[in-house]
Structure formats: structure tokens, C-alpha cells
Scaffold this motif. Structure first.
Motif, PDB file in Angstrom:
ATOM      1  N   ASP A 191       0.818  -1.208   0.000  1.00  0.00           N
ATOM      2  CA  ASP A 191       0.000   0.000   0.000  1.00  0.00           C
ATOM      3  C   ASP A 191       0.856   1.264   0.000  1.00  0.00           C
ATOM      4  O   ASP A 191       0.464   2.291  -0.539  1.00  0.00           O
ATOM      5  CB  ASP A 191      -0.939   0.029   1.209  1.00  0.00           C
ATOM      6  N   GLN A 192       2.039   1.173   0.629  1.00  0.00           N
ATOM      7  CA  GLN A 192       2.901   2.344   0.715  1.00  0.00           C
ATOM      8  C   GLN A 192       3.868   2.391  -0.464  1.00  0.00           C
ATOM      9  O   GLN A 192       4.511   1.407  -0.796  1.00  0.00           O
ATOM     10  CB  GLN A 192       3.697   2.330   2.023  1.00  0.00           C
ATOM     11  N   LYS A 193       3.916   3.556  -1.086  1.00  0.00           N
ATOM     12  CA  LYS A 193       4.865   3.781  -2.170  1.00  0.00           C
ATOM     13  C   LYS A 193       5.701   5.016  -1.835  1.00  0.00           C
ATOM     14  O   LYS A 193       5.371   5.783  -0.932  1.00  0.00           O
ATOM     15  CB  LYS A 193       4.116   3.980  -3.501  1.00  0.00           C
ATOM     16  N   VAL A 209      10.057   0.358  -0.083  1.00  0.00           N
ATOM     17  CA  VAL A 209       9.016   1.300  -0.514  1.00  0.00           C
ATOM     18  C   VAL A 209       9.318   1.820  -1.914  1.00  0.00           C
ATOM     19  O   VAL A 209       8.393   2.057  -2.720  1.00  0.00           O
ATOM     20  CB  VAL A 209       8.882   2.467   0.508  1.00  0.00           C
TER      21      VAL A 209
END
Length: 224
Positions: free
Chosen positions: A21-23, A103
Motif C-alpha cells: 500500500d505504501q509507495k 518502498v
């Protein structure tokens, strides 16, 4: 050998879909000096003979004539010296990123055009699962765990394996077919879209940490 097949259970590695979900909060292409208008072919993993990069560079060199604006992006540490030599005559079309934060890798999965896994040996590859969960269309070797994770023509193109006595493993992905599959996937946007959608469905239905945990618990429960 000697084990009743009815007692054998296969449990695949699983990944938490939420981990993707985290970029990166910044432009990942800008951060790593990747042009905005190029097709990006992403390899993620250590630079080692077992990963089949020698065959990938041979195939990639053939892509320049039909697709001059393609770029090979290699994310991972390892034997840089051998790779720099292998790509010296087209070094301007290769980006070595070294080890990068997870990430950033997730962001690259979303920015890359396709992924490639030309390995000579793989079991349940986490890189393959990461690409699958992120919906990245893939070209991969048709061997080991890769042919259990990917389905040819559904979410990936799997390259035939041939005999090759020039390496310690005695096999290799068929270079000409590897180039043909890379070209096909890079130039066929509807196919990439199909593979991306199917990849996410397969990842969610087979390769999550919850599925893996439940299958382990079921085995334990059945022992009682």
C-alpha cells in the motif's frame, strides 16, 4: 520416496497485500534518473549467475532495433563487474540501482512496463510474488516454482528451458524466445492489461499470508 502421496500437502509462501500500500512519496523515476518516456524492463534480485542475467542481457540487446526506447532496470546487489562488462556496448540503456528500500521497489513495480525473471533455478520466489501482487506483467523462466506461481498466457509469458553446458546448472532460458516474449509484452498493451488484472486475482486467491497461515493451521488441526 516411500511417502504416501495422500499425506503430502503443498503450502505456498504468502505475502500481506497491505505491504504494497505504501509507495515512495517522491517521483521514483526522477529519484533514480529513469526517463519518463521509456519502456522499463525491471529485474529485481541479486546479481548472480543463477539469476540468468547473462541470458537476459543477450536477449535485451536484440530489443533495441524494434524498440529503441526500452531500458533494462536492475535493482539489487551482487556481481556488478560481470554485468557492467556484459552491457558495456549498450550501457546507456541499462540502469543499475543497487539495493533500494522496499518502498521504492514497490513504486518501481508500478512504474515498470514489465518485469523479468530469467532464473536458472527458483523455488517459491518472493520477487515473483511481489510482481504478481503488484500486477506487473512478467516474462519468466518456465521452471521450478515460477511455473507454479505464473500461468503462461494468463498472467505471464514463460520461456522454454534448454540445455546449456556453459554454466554450472546445465540449463538456460532460450534466449531467442526470451527476446520474442519481451518484445511481445512490451508492444501489446491489451495483453499487459490482461496479465496485470489476472496477476492480482491469482495473488489474492493463492499467495497471501492469511491463506498460508490457515493452511498450516489446518494441517496441525488434522493431526489431532
Amino acid at each position: 520416496k516411500g511417502v504416501n502421496e495422500n499425506k503430502i500437502r503443498v503450502i505456498y509462501n504468502g505475502i500481506d497485500p497491505g505491504s504494497f500500500d505504501q509507495k515512495s512519496p517522491i517521483n521514483i523515476k526522477e529519484k533514480y534518473g529513469l526517463p519518463e518516456n521509456e519502456y522499463l524492463v525491471l529485474f529485481s534480485g541479486r546479481i548472480d549467475q543463477i539469476k540468468g542475467l547473462d541470458y537476459l542481457t543477450s536477449a535485451f540487446e536484440m530489443l533495441f532495433k524494434p524498440i529503441p526506447d526500452c531500458r533494462l532496470v536492475i535493482a539489487g546487489n551482487g556481481d556488478f563487474e560481470s554485468m557492467v562488462k556484459a552491457t558495456s556496448h549498450f550501457s546507456s540503456r541499462v540502469s543499475f540501482l543497487g539495493f533500494i528500500p522496499f518502498v521504492d521497489l514497490v513504486s518501481l513495480y508500478h512504474e515498470a512496463t514489465i518485469g523479468v525473471i530469467p532464473s536458472l533455478e527458483e523455488h517459491c520466489s518472493y520477487v515473483a510474488l511481489e510482481m504478481l501482487h503488484n500486477g506487473l506483467p512478467v516474462v519468466a523462466s518456465n521452471l521450478g516454482g515460477l511455473k507454479e506461481i505464473f500461468v503462461h498466457g494468463e498472467n505471464a509469458l514463460l520461456v522454454d528451458i534448454v540445455t546449456d553446458k556453459t554454466n554450472m546448472y546445465g540449463i538456460a532460458p532460450k534466449v531467442r524466445q526470451l527476446e520474442e516474449y519481451l518484445l511481445k509484452l512490451l508492444t501489446d498493451e491489451p495483453l499487459r492489461t490482461k496479465f496485470s488484472q489476472n496477476a492480482k486475482k491469482r495473488a489474492d486467491s493463492m499467495f497471501t499470508v492469511n491463506i498460508m497461515t490457515n493452511r498450516y493451521l489446518q494441517i496441525v488441526k488434522n493431526l489431532n
